[in-house]
Design an enzyme around this catalytic site. Structure first.
Site, short mmCIF file in Angstrom:
data_model
loop_
_atom_site.label_atom_id
_atom_site.label_comp_id
_atom_site.label_asym_id
_atom_site.label_seq_id
_atom_site.Cartn_x
_atom_site.Cartn_y
_atom_site.Cartn_z
N ARG A 54 0.89 -1.28 -0.11
CA ARG A 54 0.02 -0.21 0.00
C ARG A 54 0.79 1.32 0.01
NH1 ARG A 54 -3.02 -3.34 3.87
NH2 ARG A 54 -2.13 -2.10 5.62
N LYS A 145 -12.26 15.31 3.87
CA LYS A 145 -13.13 14.68 2.88
C LYS A 145 -14.30 13.83 4.00
CE LYS A 145 -13.87 10.52 0.41
NZ LYS A 145 -13.51 9.48 -0.36
N GLU A 186 -19.37 15.38 0.47
CA GLU A 186 -19.39 14.34 -0.51
C GLU A 186 -20.93 13.71 -0.31
OE1 GLU A 186 -16.52 11.18 -1.08
OE2 GLU A 186 -17.82 10.14 -2.41
N LYS A 228 -18.41 17.23 -4.01
CA LYS A 228 -18.09 15.81 -4.71
C LYS A 228 -19.21 15.19 -4.80
CE LYS A 228 -14.94 12.18 -4.26
NZ LYS A 228 -13.32 11.74 -4.15
P1 13P Z 1 -14.50 6.67 -7.21
O1 13P Z 1 -13.96 7.81 -7.99
O2 13P Z 1 -13.66 5.49 -7.04
O3 13P Z 1 -15.70 6.51 -6.89
O4 13P Z 1 -13.91 7.20 -5.82
C1 13P Z 1 -14.13 8.60 -5.24
C2 13P Z 1 -14.12 8.64 -3.71
O5 13P Z 1 -13.38 9.16 -3.07
C3 13P Z 1 -15.20 8.08 -2.89
O6 13P Z 1 -15.46 8.38 -1.83
#
Ligand code: 13P
Length: 345
Positions: A54, A145, A186, A228
């Site tokens: 990772r 986020k 998001e 987002k």
């Molecule tokens: P994806 O673009 O793979 O959906 O991931 C974005 C993300 O940070 C989801 O929380």
């Protein structure tokens, strides 16, 4: 101004960070998959999910110089945030900052079932959030986020799930701003289901309208936030097909109806769309002939990494090919964020 509002200095600091992340032609790499989630990305490529793999994989991405003209920020998970380079012991947030990339951190603690609903979810992580944000900020994070997840189904999303998730997003955003972190808000409407494009647009509009009411109730400083969201598309099992242009137009219309112009950037998640579609949708969105007051760009996880992992395969000897894939995807999405991507690019 009442003491509980942000100071002018803090407002200036936050809006500068948000604007730099939303620089036209650039977007975000979401490299914040925690160990449990990266497992589902590594396993199909037969890559062993251990801590060194990772760490090495993220180092490979973060040191790809040629991708940097298209990437303004990178979101890390807690583990990666405290990882270091193997040769000079530099912390990843410091490595990114020195490379002109803004480091971010995921601060939510995942989803649990929201009782009283049809298996809908609520996001955890408000307890102790202020202390964690202050610590991340001290160690180089500039943005954060928090992901809320909503699904479309017969009785979903319920207004309860929408309201509760919006309220938690707003509380999170307020805490982040007090600590000097730009919150990425998001509220993801999932691609799962057989709903059509119109249903996704209707739900996305309701979700976003509720989220912005909650942000307003919490006095969140919108100029110092980023959104987002999902792209507005039919569900992945929808029998009806739509053109890329129809999807782009539904997406732009939904945002024009619900996202204030004070928000500097809308940075889409890829949400399970493949690399080609994610780029094509973003490109078409930027070409819609309607007034769009925000930067419309990407904050992709899978759509920036699937080909990279396929090339790398967990083998250091493949690092060069993996880097080339990352450069290609970053460049294509950078162009798409300006509406300038052609298939020949
Ligand atoms: P994806 O673009 O793979 O959906 O991931 C974005 C993300 O940070 C989801 O929380």
């Amino acid at each position: 101004m009442a003491a509980y509002y942000l100071s002018k200095d803090k407002q200036v600091e936050l809006s500068k960070i948000a604007q730099s992340i939303a620089t036209p032609g650039k977007g975000i790499l979401a490299a914040d998959e925690p160990a449990g989630i990266i497992e589902s990305r590594f396993a199909p490529m037969n890559i062993e999910n251990n801590e060194e793999n990772r760490r090495y994989y993220r180092q490979l991405l973060f040191r790809t110089k040629e991708s940097r003209q298209h990437i303004s920020g990178i979101i890390l998970c807690h583990e990666t945030f405290y990882h270091k380079t193997d040769d000079d012991d530099t912390s990843f947030p410091r490595l990114l900052t020195a490379a002109g990339i803004i480091p971010g951190i995921t601060v939510d603690r995942g989803l649990i079932v929201l009782g009283g609903t049809d298996n809908e979810t609520i996001t955890q992580g408000l307890d102790g959030l202020e202390e964690r944000c202050r610590e991340y900020k001290k160690n180089g994070a500039q943005f954060a986020k928090w992901r809320a997840a909503l699904k479309i189904d017969k009785n979903c999303p319920s207004q309860l799930a929408i309201n509760e998730n919006a309220s938690k997003l707003a509380r999170y955003a307020s805490i982040c701003q007090q600590c000097g972190l730009v919150p990425i808000v998001e509220p993801e409407v999932s691609l799962d289901g057989d709903h059509d494009l119109e249903e996704c647009q209707r739900v996305t509009e309701n979700v976003l309208a509720t989220v912005y009411k909650a942000l307003n109730d919490h006095h969140v400083y919108l100029e110092g936030t980023l959104l987002k969201p999902n792209i507005v598309t039919p569900g992945k099992d929808c029998p009806k097909t739509y053109s890329v242009e129809q999807i782009a137009e539904a997406t732009v219309i939904a945002f024009r109806r619900t996202v204030p112009t004070a928000v500097p950037g809308i940075m889409f998640l890829s949400g399970g769309h493949n690399e080609e579609n994610s780029t094509a949708y973003l490109n078409a969105i930027n070409r819609v002939n309607l007034y769009k007051p925000w930067t419309l760009s990407f904050s992709y996880g899978r759509a920036l990494q699937t080909s990279v992992l396929r090339a790398w395969k967990g083998d250091k000897n493949n690092s060069e090919q993996a880097r080339n894939e990352f450069i290609r995807l970053a460049r294509q999405n950078g162009l798409a964020s300006l509406g300038r991507y052609e298939l020949s690019n």
